[in-house]
Scaffold this active site. Structure first.
Site, PDB file in Angstrom:
ATOM      1  N   ARG A  23      28.840 -21.079  24.269  1.00  0.00           N
ATOM      2  CA  ARG A  23      29.176 -22.505  24.439  1.00  0.00           C
ATOM      3  C   ARG A  23      29.547 -22.855  25.870  1.00  0.00           C
ATOM      4  O   ARG A  23      30.405 -23.713  26.094  1.00  0.00           O
ATOM      5  CB  ARG A  23      30.323 -22.917  23.512  1.00  0.00           C
ATOM      6  CG  ARG A  23      29.947 -22.973  22.044  1.00  0.00           C
ATOM      7  CD  ARG A  23      29.215 -24.258  21.703  1.00  0.00           C
ATOM      8  NE  ARG A  23      28.585 -24.147  20.396  1.00  0.00           N
ATOM      9  CZ  ARG A  23      29.102 -24.611  19.278  1.00  0.00           C
ATOM     10  NH1 ARG A  23      30.237 -25.248  19.292  1.00  0.00           N
ATOM     11  NH2 ARG A  23      28.444 -24.469  18.150  1.00  0.00           N
ATOM     12  N   ARG A  36      25.859 -36.491  27.336  1.00  0.00           N
ATOM     13  CA  ARG A  36      26.001 -36.657  25.886  1.00  0.00           C
ATOM     14  C   ARG A  36      26.252 -38.121  25.490  1.00  0.00           C
ATOM     15  O   ARG A  36      25.878 -38.535  24.395  1.00  0.00           O
ATOM     16  CB  ARG A  36      27.128 -35.735  25.431  1.00  0.00           C
ATOM     17  CG  ARG A  36      27.478 -35.732  23.988  1.00  0.00           C
ATOM     18  CD  ARG A  36      26.468 -35.049  23.109  1.00  0.00           C
ATOM     19  NE  ARG A  36      27.083 -34.906  21.809  1.00  0.00           N
ATOM     20  CZ  ARG A  36      27.267 -35.920  20.970  1.00  0.00           C
ATOM     21  NH1 ARG A  36      26.820 -37.123  21.275  1.00  0.00           N
ATOM     22  NH2 ARG A  36      27.889 -35.727  19.810  1.00  0.00           N
ATOM     23  N   TYR A 149      25.012 -22.444   5.574  1.00  0.00           N
ATOM     24  CA  TYR A 149      24.982 -23.903   5.793  1.00  0.00           C
ATOM     25  C   TYR A 149      24.089 -24.585   4.760  1.00  0.00           C
ATOM     26  O   TYR A 149      24.417 -25.657   4.243  1.00  0.00           O
ATOM     27  CB  TYR A 149      24.505 -24.236   7.209  1.00  0.00           C
ATOM     28  CG  TYR A 149      25.588 -24.054   8.243  1.00  0.00           C
ATOM     29  CD1 TYR A 149      26.567 -25.023   8.432  1.00  0.00           C
ATOM     30  CD2 TYR A 149      25.652 -22.901   9.019  1.00  0.00           C
ATOM     31  CE1 TYR A 149      27.581 -24.856   9.371  1.00  0.00           C
ATOM     32  CE2 TYR A 149      26.655 -22.721   9.961  1.00  0.00           C
ATOM     33  CZ  TYR A 149      27.623 -23.706  10.128  1.00  0.00           C
ATOM     34  OH  TYR A 149      28.621 -23.520  11.043  1.00  0.00           O
TER      35      TYR A 149
HETATM   36  O1  CP3 Z   1      26.202 -23.334  25.406  1.00  0.00           O
HETATM   37  C1  CP3 Z   1      25.741 -22.828  24.371  1.00  0.00           C
HETATM   38  O2  CP3 Z   1      26.327 -21.931  23.742  1.00  0.00           O
HETATM   39  C2  CP3 Z   1      24.370 -23.245  23.911  1.00  0.00           C
HETATM   40  C3  CP3 Z   1      24.276 -24.225  22.877  1.00  0.00           C
HETATM   41  C4  CP3 Z   1      24.729 -23.944  21.453  1.00  0.00           C
HETATM   42  C5  CP3 Z   1      25.215 -24.980  20.624  1.00  0.00           C
HETATM   43  N1  CP3 Z   1      25.373 -24.477  19.352  1.00  0.00           N
HETATM   44  C6  CP3 Z   1      25.467 -26.357  21.058  1.00  0.00           C
HETATM   45  C7  CP3 Z   1      26.367 -27.209  20.266  1.00  0.00           C
HETATM   46  C8  CP3 Z   1      24.658 -22.782  20.675  1.00  0.00           C
HETATM   47  C9  CP3 Z   1      24.270 -21.366  21.085  1.00  0.00           C
HETATM   48  C10 CP3 Z   1      25.064 -23.151  19.351  1.00  0.00           C
HETATM   49  C11 CP3 Z   1      25.071 -22.207  18.224  1.00  0.00           C
HETATM   50  C12 CP3 Z   1      25.714 -22.615  16.972  1.00  0.00           C
HETATM   51  N2  CP3 Z   1      25.690 -23.823  16.356  1.00  0.00           N
HETATM   52  C13 CP3 Z   1      26.414 -21.732  16.115  1.00  0.00           C
HETATM   53  C14 CP3 Z   1      26.599 -20.267  16.366  1.00  0.00           C
HETATM   54  C15 CP3 Z   1      27.669 -20.040  17.347  1.00  0.00           C
HETATM   55  C16 CP3 Z   1      29.041 -20.158  16.774  1.00  0.00           C
HETATM   56  O3  CP3 Z   1      29.774 -21.068  17.206  1.00  0.00           O
HETATM   57  O4  CP3 Z   1      29.357 -19.373  15.883  1.00  0.00           O
HETATM   58  C17 CP3 Z   1      26.847 -22.461  15.002  1.00  0.00           C
HETATM   59  C18 CP3 Z   1      27.657 -21.916  13.849  1.00  0.00           C
HETATM   60  C19 CP3 Z   1      26.378 -23.777  15.147  1.00  0.00           C
HETATM   61  C20 CP3 Z   1      26.555 -24.900  14.209  1.00  0.00           C
HETATM   62  C21 CP3 Z   1      27.279 -26.020  14.819  1.00  0.00           C
HETATM   63  N3  CP3 Z   1      26.786 -26.862  15.789  1.00  0.00           N
HETATM   64  C22 CP3 Z   1      28.586 -26.438  14.505  1.00  0.00           C
HETATM   65  C23 CP3 Z   1      29.501 -25.770  13.490  1.00  0.00           C
HETATM   66  C24 CP3 Z   1      28.857 -27.548  15.303  1.00  0.00           C
HETATM   67  C25 CP3 Z   1      30.054 -28.428  15.219  1.00  0.00           C
HETATM   68  C26 CP3 Z   1      31.270 -27.765  15.691  1.00  0.00           C
HETATM   69  C27 CP3 Z   1      31.519 -28.176  17.077  1.00  0.00           C
HETATM   70  O5  CP3 Z   1      31.746 -27.298  17.914  1.00  0.00           O
HETATM   71  O6  CP3 Z   1      31.489 -29.388  17.267  1.00  0.00           O
HETATM   72  C28 CP3 Z   1      27.731 -27.777  16.136  1.00  0.00           C
HETATM   73  C29 CP3 Z   1      27.588 -28.809  17.183  1.00  0.00           C
HETATM   74  C30 CP3 Z   1      27.320 -28.322  18.567  1.00  0.00           C
HETATM   75  N4  CP3 Z   1      26.410 -27.359  18.897  1.00  0.00           N
HETATM   76  C31 CP3 Z   1      27.908 -28.822  19.771  1.00  0.00           C
HETATM   77  C32 CP3 Z   1      27.317 -28.132  20.842  1.00  0.00           C
HETATM   78  C33 CP3 Z   1      27.548 -28.327  22.316  1.00  0.00           C
HETATM   79  C34 CP3 Z   1      28.928 -29.939  19.864  1.00  0.00           C
HETATM   80  C35 CP3 Z   1      28.195 -31.201  19.608  1.00  0.00           C
HETATM   81  C36 CP3 Z   1      28.582 -32.350  20.474  1.00  0.00           C
HETATM   82  O7  CP3 Z   1      28.254 -32.397  21.668  1.00  0.00           O
HETATM   83  O8  CP3 Z   1      29.169 -33.263  19.890  1.00  0.00           O
END
Ligand code: CP3
Length: 344
Positions: A23, A36, A149
């Protein structure tokens, strides 16, 4: 000489310990929030130009040794017609979760090259923008975490729906895992063909399983997945809360195994075996601490890794929203300085 990150993935000697952060592109970065504002999260993932921009943002700002593609593990669930959406503040939701075994048989066949072409386009743009500065990591969700999921309809505390499904309907579970393996293998191969130089498989929630359920319901499918990945591209196999599963995860596959902070790096690596690399494993919460505390945690991490070839420094899970950017920069600089000077 190839990059420190790729060398570490192959367990070759490196002049310093490479570091990147899960992240590293995300809400804690003001420049991410600025982009964003113009898109919803899914729109941002699908706009290859903007997705490439936010992938590259943390590279200069942080000085990390690898970029990770900006996308989401749940994107392949969209062409499976499960009704994926990301509601502001609530995390992901699937409108049509899988609740009955019959639904597995009805899942559509996905043409990944078509349905996820925007991701491959982002990979190409990022490679061009990086121009060889650091390698690009592609990624996908592991079948168990994707299935969780698909079945729960979102995140979960207990994963009870997923566990009941695999215990009550083992045949439909295997069928679902096979379908997810097919999509994920095509998806990861496509990313590698488009230019991803390493791949990470996120099995974020697999640590909720008992070791024997992992071995019977997940491990054989992970083996199939690993066998279908391109050779020559290092693969990182990541999970959290996996202290009870490490030997089985290593058995399933991966050049580098991810560790979270609930186990010491030294103990985790011993259990995985020194014939593999390891990635991790600082607690993301330390980034909120004063700089001397962050440096001390990094020093202790490097001491635990003993500069053995094959350590990729990282957090044990993703950077949390609200994390101070200066704390992240402090961590990256400390890894480079303290691993170069031999002061550990
Ligand atoms: O920088 C990076 O790591 C690359 C981008 C990336 C994102 N998601 C962007 C994202 C990666 C590698 C992921 C993987 C991901 N997504 C996982 C596996 C990693 C982990 O955290 O265990 C999982 C479980 C997800 C599913 C997911 N996506 C969730 C549970 C959420 C919401 C929780 C949260 O953090 O808000 C997301 C949204 C998400 N994916 C965001 C980002 C930057 C936030 C969204 C936003 O900008 O509002």
């Amino acid at each position: 000489m190839s990059s420190a990150f790729l060398r570490a993935c192959r367990r070759e000697a490196t002049p310093f310990t490479p570091v990147w952060l899960m992240r590293q592109a995300g809400r804690y970065l003001p420049e991410y929030r600025a982009v964003r504002e113009r898109f919803s999260f899914l729109e941002l993932c699908k706009n290859s130009e903007a997705a490439a921009e936010v992938t590259v943002q943390p590279i200069d700002r942080l000085g990390v040794d690898a970029a990770i593609l900006f996308a989401d593990i749940l994107l392949p669930l969209e062409p499976l017609q499960l009704g994926l959406s990301f509601a502001a503040g609530d995390g992901p939701t699937l409108e049509r979760p899988i609740r009955a075994p019959e639904q597995v048989a009805e899942l559509p066949k996905v043409d990944v090259a078509d349905a996820l072409s925007y991701v491959f386009e982002t990979v190409k743009r990022v490679r061009a923008a990086l121009d060889g500065r650091v390698p690009l990591i592609g990624f996908a969700g592991a079948p168990f975490t994707l299935a969780s999921y698909a079945i729960e309809g979102g995140g979960s505390r207990s994963y009870l729906g997923t566990k009941r499904f695999l215990l009550e309907h083992p045949d439909a579970w295997d069928d679902l895992m096979e379908k997810l393996v097919d999509v994920t293998a095509d998806y990861l191969r496509g990313q590698a063909e488009a230019g991803a130089q390493a791949l990470q498989i996120f099995d974020s929630w697999v640590g909720h399983l008992a070791p024997d359920d992992y071995r019977s319901a997940v491990l054989p499918h992970m083996r199939t997945l690993f066998s279908r990945l391109p050779t020559g591209v290092p693969v990182i196999h990541f999970g959290t809360g996996t202290s009870g599963l490490l030997e089985s995860m290593a058995d399933a596959g991966g050049d580098v195994i991810g560790l979270d902070w609930r186990i010491s790096l030294d103990e985790g690596w011993r259990r995985i075996g020194f014939d593999r690399g390891v990635q991790g494993n600082l607690d993301p919460a330390i980034l909120f601490a004063p700089f001397p505390v962050i440096r001390e945690k990094v020093r202790a991490l490097l001491a635990s890794a003993k500069r053995r070839p094959g350590h990729v420094a990282n957090l044990g899970h993703g950077i949390l929203p609200g994390t101070p950017v200066d704390g992240v920069r402090c961590l990256v600089d400390a890894v480079h300085e303290l691993s170069t000077s031999g002061s550990t």
